[in-house]
Design a protein around this motif. Structure first.
Motif, PDB file in Angstrom:
ATOM      1  N   LEU A 505       0.826  -1.200   0.000  1.00  0.00           N
ATOM      2  CA  LEU A 505       0.000   0.000   0.000  1.00  0.00           C
ATOM      3  C   LEU A 505       0.868   1.260   0.000  1.00  0.00           C
ATOM      4  CD1 LEU A 505      -2.751   1.426   0.247  1.00  0.00           C
ATOM      5  CD2 LEU A 505      -2.552   1.174   2.728  1.00  0.00           C
ATOM      6  N   ALA A 506       1.902   1.280   0.849  1.00  0.00           N
ATOM      7  CA  ALA A 506       2.785   2.443   0.909  1.00  0.00           C
ATOM      8  C   ALA A 506       3.432   2.703  -0.440  1.00  0.00           C
ATOM      9  CB  ALA A 506       3.854   2.230   1.978  1.00  0.00           C
ATOM     10  N   GLN A 507       3.881   1.643  -1.095  1.00  0.00           N
ATOM     11  CA  GLN A 507       4.494   1.786  -2.419  1.00  0.00           C
ATOM     12  C   GLN A 507       3.501   2.324  -3.430  1.00  0.00           C
ATOM     13  OE1 GLN A 507       6.677  -1.653  -3.849  1.00  0.00           O
ATOM     14  NE2 GLN A 507       6.168  -1.179  -5.986  1.00  0.00           N
ATOM     15  N   ARG A 508       2.308   1.791  -3.387  1.00  0.00           N
ATOM     16  CA  ARG A 508       1.297   2.205  -4.360  1.00  0.00           C
ATOM     17  C   ARG A 508       0.910   3.661  -4.168  1.00  0.00           C
ATOM     18  NH1 ARG A 508      -4.837   0.143  -5.048  1.00  0.00           N
ATOM     19  NH2 ARG A 508      -5.061   0.459  -7.292  1.00  0.00           N
ATOM     20  N   LEU A 509       0.746   4.087  -2.911  1.00  0.00           N
ATOM     21  CA  LEU A 509       0.333   5.458  -2.642  1.00  0.00           C
ATOM     22  C   LEU A 509       1.411   6.468  -3.038  1.00  0.00           C
ATOM     23  CD1 LEU A 509      -1.447   5.076   0.823  1.00  0.00           C
ATOM     24  CD2 LEU A 509      -2.514   5.335  -1.432  1.00  0.00           C
ATOM     25  N   SER A 510       2.678   6.049  -2.989  1.00  0.00           N
ATOM     26  CA  SER A 510       3.779   6.941  -3.368  1.00  0.00           C
ATOM     27  C   SER A 510       4.177   6.709  -4.823  1.00  0.00           C
ATOM     28  CB  SER A 510       4.978   6.735  -2.432  1.00  0.00           C
ATOM     29  OG  SER A 510       4.688   7.235  -1.142  1.00  0.00           O
ATOM     30  N   CYS A 511       3.208   6.776  -5.713  1.00  0.00           N
ATOM     31  CA  CYS A 511       3.441   6.670  -7.164  1.00  0.00           C
ATOM     32  C   CYS A 511       4.191   5.393  -7.520  1.00  0.00           C
ATOM     33  CB  CYS A 511       4.187   7.891  -7.693  1.00  0.00           C
ATOM     34  SG  CYS A 511       3.258   9.431  -7.580  1.00  0.00           S
ATOM     35  N   HIS A 512       3.860   4.289  -6.803  1.00  0.00           N
ATOM     36  CA  HIS A 512       4.424   2.976  -7.117  1.00  0.00           C
ATOM     37  C   HIS A 512       5.936   2.911  -6.920  1.00  0.00           C
ATOM     38  CE1 HIS A 512       0.493   1.994  -8.827  1.00  0.00           C
ATOM     39  NE2 HIS A 512       0.571   3.140  -9.491  1.00  0.00           N
ATOM     40  N   GLN A 513       6.500   3.794  -6.104  1.00  0.00           N
ATOM     41  CA  GLN A 513       7.947   3.812  -5.901  1.00  0.00           C
ATOM     42  C   GLN A 513       8.343   2.832  -4.798  1.00  0.00           C
ATOM     43  OE1 GLN A 513       9.657   8.059  -6.463  1.00  0.00           O
ATOM     44  NE2 GLN A 513       7.559   8.379  -5.775  1.00  0.00           N
ATOM     45  N   GLU A 514       9.221   1.899  -5.133  1.00  0.00           N
ATOM     46  CA  GLU A 514       9.628   0.853  -4.200  1.00  0.00           C
ATOM     47  C   GLU A 514      10.304   1.413  -2.959  1.00  0.00           C
ATOM     48  OE1 GLU A 514      12.039  -1.930  -6.278  1.00  0.00           O
ATOM     49  OE2 GLU A 514      10.393  -2.657  -7.553  1.00  0.00           O
ATOM     50  N   ILE A 515      10.923   2.576  -3.087  1.00  0.00           N
ATOM     51  CA  ILE A 515      11.625   3.147  -1.938  1.00  0.00           C
ATOM     52  C   ILE A 515      10.680   3.423  -0.769  1.00  0.00           C
ATOM     53  CG2 ILE A 515      11.424   5.601  -2.574  1.00  0.00           C
ATOM     54  CD1 ILE A 515      14.456   5.803  -1.801  1.00  0.00           C
ATOM     55  N   ALA A 516       9.388   3.588  -1.051  1.00  0.00           N
ATOM     56  CA  ALA A 516       8.408   3.827   0.010  1.00  0.00           C
ATOM     57  C   ALA A 516       8.095   2.559   0.797  1.00  0.00           C
ATOM     58  CB  ALA A 516       7.122   4.404  -0.571  1.00  0.00           C
ATOM     59  N   SER A 517       8.401   1.391   0.228  1.00  0.00           N
ATOM     60  CA  SER A 517       8.120   0.127   0.906  1.00  0.00           C
ATOM     61  C   SER A 517       9.371  -0.595   1.373  1.00  0.00           C
ATOM     62  CB  SER A 517       7.329  -0.803  -0.017  1.00  0.00           C
ATOM     63  OG  SER A 517       8.059  -1.083  -1.205  1.00  0.00           O
ATOM     64  N   ASP A 518      10.538  -0.205   0.855  1.00  0.00           N
ATOM     65  CA  ASP A 518      11.773  -0.940   1.149  1.00  0.00           C
ATOM     66  C   ASP A 518      12.523  -0.417   2.367  1.00  0.00           C
ATOM     67  OD1 ASP A 518      11.215  -2.475  -1.025  1.00  0.00           O
ATOM     68  OD2 ASP A 518      12.782  -1.651  -2.321  1.00  0.00           O
ATOM     69  N   GLY A 519      12.100   0.722   2.913  1.00  0.00           N
ATOM     70  CA  GLY A 519      12.747   1.260   4.094  1.00  0.00           C
ATOM     71  C   GLY A 519      12.184   0.663   5.370  1.00  0.00           C
ATOM     72  N   CYS A 520      12.591   1.220   6.495  1.00  0.00           N
ATOM     73  CA  CYS A 520      12.079   0.755   7.792  1.00  0.00           C
ATOM     74  C   CYS A 520      10.675   1.291   8.048  1.00  0.00           C
ATOM     75  CB  CYS A 520      13.011   1.203   8.907  1.00  0.00           C
ATOM     76  SG  CYS A 520      14.682   0.539   8.759  1.00  0.00           S
ATOM     77  N   PHE A 521      10.451   2.526   7.653  1.00  0.00           N
ATOM     78  CA  PHE A 521       9.101   3.087   7.715  1.00  0.00           C
ATOM     79  C   PHE A 521       8.993   4.219   6.705  1.00  0.00           C
ATOM     80  CE2 PHE A 521      11.436   5.747  10.734  1.00  0.00           C
ATOM     81  CZ  PHE A 521      10.907   7.025  10.569  1.00  0.00           C
ATOM     82  N   SER A 522       7.778   4.487   6.289  1.00  0.00           N
ATOM     83  CA  SER A 522       7.501   5.637   5.425  1.00  0.00           C
ATOM     84  C   SER A 522       6.332   6.396   6.032  1.00  0.00           C
ATOM     85  CB  SER A 522       7.189   5.193   3.994  1.00  0.00           C
ATOM     86  OG  SER A 522       6.054   4.348   3.954  1.00  0.00           O
ATOM     87  N   LEU A 523       6.118   7.601   5.547  1.00  0.00           N
ATOM     88  CA  LEU A 523       5.042   8.393   6.138  1.00  0.00           C
ATOM     89  C   LEU A 523       4.502   9.410   5.145  1.00  0.00           C
ATOM     90  CD1 LEU A 523       6.208  11.490   6.996  1.00  0.00           C
ATOM     91  CD2 LEU A 523       7.543  10.074   8.557  1.00  0.00           C
ATOM     92  N   GLY A 524       3.286   9.844   5.409  1.00  0.00           N
ATOM     93  CA  GLY A 524       2.675  10.948   4.701  1.00  0.00           C
ATOM     94  C   GLY A 524       2.371  12.050   5.701  1.00  0.00           C
ATOM     95  N   MET A 525       2.746  13.279   5.370  1.00  0.00           N
ATOM     96  CA  MET A 525       2.489  14.410   6.263  1.00  0.00           C
ATOM     97  C   MET A 525       1.113  14.983   5.935  1.00  0.00           C
ATOM     98  SD  MET A 525       6.218  16.244   6.309  1.00  0.00           S
ATOM     99  CE  MET A 525       7.709  15.225   6.254  1.00  0.00           C
ATOM    100  N   VAL A 526       0.246  14.958   6.914  1.00  0.00           N
ATOM    101  CA  VAL A 526      -1.158  15.332   6.741  1.00  0.00           C
ATOM    102  C   VAL A 526      -1.419  16.626   7.500  1.00  0.00           C
ATOM    103  CG1 VAL A 526      -3.546  14.595   7.066  1.00  0.00           C
ATOM    104  CG2 VAL A 526      -1.785  12.899   6.503  1.00  0.00           C
ATOM    105  N   ALA A 527      -1.845  17.660   6.783  1.00  0.00           N
ATOM    106  CA  ALA A 527      -2.033  18.979   7.389  1.00  0.00           C
ATOM    107  C   ALA A 527      -3.503  19.291   7.600  1.00  0.00           C
ATOM    108  CB  ALA A 527      -1.405  20.057   6.507  1.00  0.00           C
ATOM    109  N   ARG A 528      -3.781  19.990   8.690  1.00  0.00           N
ATOM    110  CA  ARG A 528      -5.126  20.557   8.867  1.00  0.00           C
ATOM    111  C   ARG A 528      -5.248  21.678   7.837  1.00  0.00           C
ATOM    112  NH1 ARG A 528      -8.144  24.184  13.049  1.00  0.00           N
ATOM    113  NH2 ARG A 528      -6.202  25.346  12.955  1.00  0.00           N
TER     114      ARG A 528
END
Length: 618
Positions: A505-528
Motif C-alpha cells: 500500500l505504501a508503495q502504491r500510494l507513493s506513485c508505485h515507488q519501491e523506496i516507500a516500501s523498502d525502508g524501515c518506515f515511510s510516512l505521509g504528512m497530513v495537514a489541517r
C-alpha cells in the motif's frame, strides 16, 4: 535529491481497474472524485478570490491513480535551468572554505536538541560557518560523462529553486558597512548587492542580529515538474528554513520568521522589486523565450539573533516603514544571470503565487523559551557530532529492504519530530527547529511501519498538535484502533491505527515507488487544511508546505544521526491517501511523503569535495 518522478503508464498495466478496491486490514480505499471538493472554487465567470485560486491549484495539481498533474512530456535538456544564480558585476565577498570547527570540542548532534550553546559574535568566521552548514555545497558527484553538485539543504529533484540573502551589520574583514548580499553557493561567497546605512538593524533588533531572506525561482522546478512545481518550491523553502535554523543553533543563535512583513517588504529587503516588473501571466501554458519567468518570488525573512537575548518585540508597521525608508533608494549592484534560453510558463503557478502574496499584518512577535526535545538514550546517536551529520546529509535513491531498525531508535526519531519538546502538550512550536515558526503545528504524520524490531507492522499516526486529536479521530475511519503501541514513551502521541503488512500500500500510494516500501518506515504528512486556510487566509497555503519541509529536514538529520538515510517523496497519490484514512472533503490534506531506511549505495558514482569543485553549472 527528493524522488519526485513523473511516470507515464498504461493504466491497464499499473493501476487497478475502475471498479476494484484495495483491501487492507479490513479497510477499503473509498471512491473519490478528482473534480469536486468541499472547498471548490466558484464556478462563476468572476475572477476567483485568492482562496478560490489556491484551492483550484491544489485540486488541479493532485496526482491520482488514473492521471497525474500536468507536466512536461519529456525533459528539455538544452534548457535545463542553471542551478546557480549569480549577479553579474556584483563585488564578491569571499567566505572561508574550511572544515575547521568554531565549536571546540565539537557539539554532539543530540546536544543541540537539549540546549543551544553559548552565542558566538558575528564575524567573518561565524558567518562563513553559518552558510557552510546551511546552504552551501556538500559534495560533487560524478559518473561517466555526468557531474552534479549536492547541497546541505535538500531540493526536489536536486533543482534548487531556493535563493538566499543576508541583511547584515558591518563585519570586519568582510564588509566595512552594513550590507545586503546574495549567497552564491558554488563559490561559497557573498555577492554584495547594496550597502545600507549603519544602525538599521541595531535600532530594530538585539545586538548581534542579522536577517536572512529566502526566495524561490519557480522556473527551476517547473522545468521538470510542471504545474506541481509550486508545491515543491515550498517544500524546499521549509527545508532551507530548517537548515538555517539548525546551523544558527550550532553557533548559539536563535531564529524566527518575521511573518508580519508583507510581500512588498520582502521584495525591498532582498532587492527583488523589479525582478518581475511587467510580467503578465499568460492564459494557459506558453512556451518560448520568456526570461521574465526567471524572477525570484520572495518567500520570507528570518531574524537571526543571539540566544537568550533580552525580551524584544517587533512592531511590524514600524519595521515596514523603516524598510521603505532605507531600502527604496538603495543603489543595487549586479544583474541577475540568465538561467535558460527558452522556457515554459505554467500559468497556474504564477496565478497561485499572486494569490498567496501576503500583505503587511500586525502579527504578534514572540520568542518563547527554548524547550528541549525528548531523549531516550544518547547511545542511539552513536556519539555523532552535529557538523558531521549536517554536511553528510544525502538523499537515498534505493533502500535495503533487509535492514531492520530498533524500536528505541524509531521512537527517538519521532520524539525529535515533536514541535513542543519534552513533557509538553504538543501544539506550540517551542523546540528546535520548529520554534522558528510563529504558528502552532498544523502538520501530522501517517506512518507505515515496515521493519522495526519489537513493533508490529501496520499503520500509525503521530499527532503533532494534540488540540486536533479528537477531531482527527472523528473524521477518520471508525475501525482504526487509536491505541498506544508497545513500549511507546508516555509523552510521544503516537497511535496504532491498523495492524498488517502495509508495504504494498505504501508503495502504491507513493506513485508505485519501491523506496516507500523498502525502508524501515515511510510516512505521509497530513495537514489541517480547510480550517487553516479559512481561518488564517490564502497565504497559509505555502506555509503549510514550509512546515512539512522543516519536519522533513529533521527526518533527514535524524536518519543520518542513527546511521541510515532518508528521502523526501513529492510524487504521491493525494486522494487515495485521504481515502485510506477515511477522510472526506478537504479538512485534512496530504502534503508530503517521506521514507527512512538503510540506503543502497551506487558504487558507480564517485564523490568529489565540495570546494574547490569542477567548473560546471550542475
Amino acid at each position: 535529491m527528493q524522488l519526485l518522478l513523473h511516470y507515464r503508464f498504461f493504466p491497464s498495466l499499473h493501476f487497478a481497474s475502475p471498479t476494484s478496491t484495495f483491501r487492507f486490514t479490513n479497510c477499503k480505499l473509498r471512491k473519490f472524485s478528482t473534480t469536486t471538493s468541499s472547498m471548490s472554487s466558484s464556478s462563476s465567470s468572476a475572477p476567483p478570490s485568492d482562496l478560490d485560486q489556491v484551492i483550484k491549484y491544489h485540486n488541479q495539481t493532485k496526482h491520482n491513480f488514473f492521471n497525474y498533474a500536468k507536466g512536461p512530456n519529456g525533459l528539455d535538456w538544452a534548457n535545463q535551468p542553471n542551478p546557480f544564480r549569480r549577479y553579474i558585476s556584483s563585488p564578491l565577498l569571499q567566505l572561508e572554505q574550511t572544515e575547521s570547527l568554531i565549536n571546540e570540542p565539537p557539539l554532539s548532534y543530540s546536544s543541540l536538541f537539549h540546549s543551544l550553546p553559548s552565542s558566538k559574535p558575528i564575524t567573518h568566521s561565524t558567518i562563513s560557518q553559518f552558510f557552510y552548514d546551511s546552504l552551501a555545497l556538500s559534495a560533487w558527484k560524478t559518473t561517466g560523462y555526468s557531474t552534479w553538485s549536492l547541497r546541505v539543504n535538500p531540493s526536489s529533484g536536486n533543482l534548487h529553486p531556493t535563493e538566499a540573502y543576508i541583511i547584515s551589520p558591518k563585519i570586519p574583514s568582510l564588509c566595512d558597512s552594513s550590507f545586503v548580499a546574495h549567497y552564491a553557493a558554488k563559490q561559497h561567497s557573498l555577492e554584495l548587492r547594496a550597502e545600507i546605512p549603519d544602525g538599521f538593524l541595531e535600532n530594530l533588533f538585539p545586538e548581534g542580529s542579522f536577517l536572512v531572506g529566502i526566495s524561490s525561482i519557480f522556473w527551476r522546478e517547473a522545468w521538470k515538474y510542471g504545474e506541481r512545481a509550486f508545491r515543491y518550491c515550498n517544500h524546499d523553502v521549509g527545508h532551507a528554513i530548517g537548515a538555517v535554523t539548525i546551523a544558527a543553533g550550532e553557533l548559539g543563535w536563535d531564529v524566527k520568521v518575521l511573518d508580519g512583513l508583507g510581500y512588498s517588504d520582502l521584495e525591498k529587503l532582498m532587492g527583488l522589486g523589479t525582478g518581475d516588473s511587467g510580467f503578465k501571466v499568460p492564459s494557459g501554458r506558453k512556451k518560448g523565450k520568456l526570461p521574465e519567468i526567471e524572477f525570484e518570488h520572495p518567500d520570507c525573512a528570518l531574524v537571526v539573533f543571539p540566544k537568550g537575548s533580552d525580551e524584544f518585540s517587533v512592531d511590524y508597521e514600524n519595521l515596514s516603514s523603516k524598510i521603505s525608508e532605507v531600502f527604496s533608494g538603495l543603489e543595487w549592484k549586479g544583474k541577475a544571470n540568465a538561467l535558460s534560453k527558452e522556457h515554459v510558463c505554467w500559468d497556474v503557478i504564477y496565478k497561485t503565487a499572486d494569490s498567496v502574496k501576503k500583505p503587511l499584518t500586525r502579527d504578534e512577535f514572540c520568542v518563547e523559551d527554548f524547550q528541549r526535545s525528548g531523549l531516550i538514550s544518547e547511545e542511539v546517536y552513536r556519539g555523532c557530532n552535529l557538523r558531521e551529520i549536517i554536511r553528510k546529509r544525502r538523499s537515498a535513491v534505493d533502500m535495503d529492504k533487509s535492514f531492520v531498525m530498533e524500536r528505541e531508535t524509531f521512537y527517538q526519531i519521532l520524539l525529535h519530530c515533536l514541535p513542543s519538546g519534552e513533557g509538553e502538550k504538543q501544539g506550540k512550536q517551542l523546540s528546535l527547529p520548529f520554534r522558528v515558526l510563529p504558528w502552532d503545528a498544523e502538520v501530522h504524520a501517517l506512518l507505515f511501519v515496515h521493519r522495526v524490531k519489537g513493533l508490529q507492522k501496520g499503520s500509525y499516526f503521530l499527532v503533532r498538535n494534540e488540540d486536533h486529536f479528537e477531531e482527527i479521530k472523528r473524521v477518520t475511519r471508525n475501525e482504526f484502533e487509536w491505541e498506544k503501541p508497545e513500549g511507546c514513551p508516555a509523552d510521544l502521541p503516537l497511535y496504532r491505527l491498523a495492524l498488517g503488512d502495509h508495504a504494498a500500500l505504501a508503495q502504491r500510494l507513493s506513485c508505485h515507488q519501491e523506496i516507500a516500501s523498502d525502508g524501515c518506515f515511510s510516512l505521509g504528512m497530513v495537514a489541517r487544511f480547510k480550517s487553516t486556510l479559512h481561518g488564517k487566509n490564502a497565504w497559509m497555503y505555502p506555509r503549510l508546505f514550509w512546515e512539512t519541509g522543516i519536519l522533513g529536514q529533521v527526518l533527514y538529520l535524524e536518519a543520518h544521526a542513527v546511521g541510515i538515510s532518508a528521502t523526501g517523496i513529492g510524487c504521491y497519490f493525494d486522494d487515495p491517501v485521504h481515502s485510506y484514512l477515511g477522510l472526506e472533503g478537504s479538512e485534512y490534506q496530504s502534503l508530503y511523503h517521506f521514507t527512512v531506511g538503510s540506503p543502497v549505495v551506487d558504487k558507480r558514482i564517485m564523490s568529489l569535495p565540495a570546494y574547490p569543485g569542477p567548473d560546471v553549472d550542475a
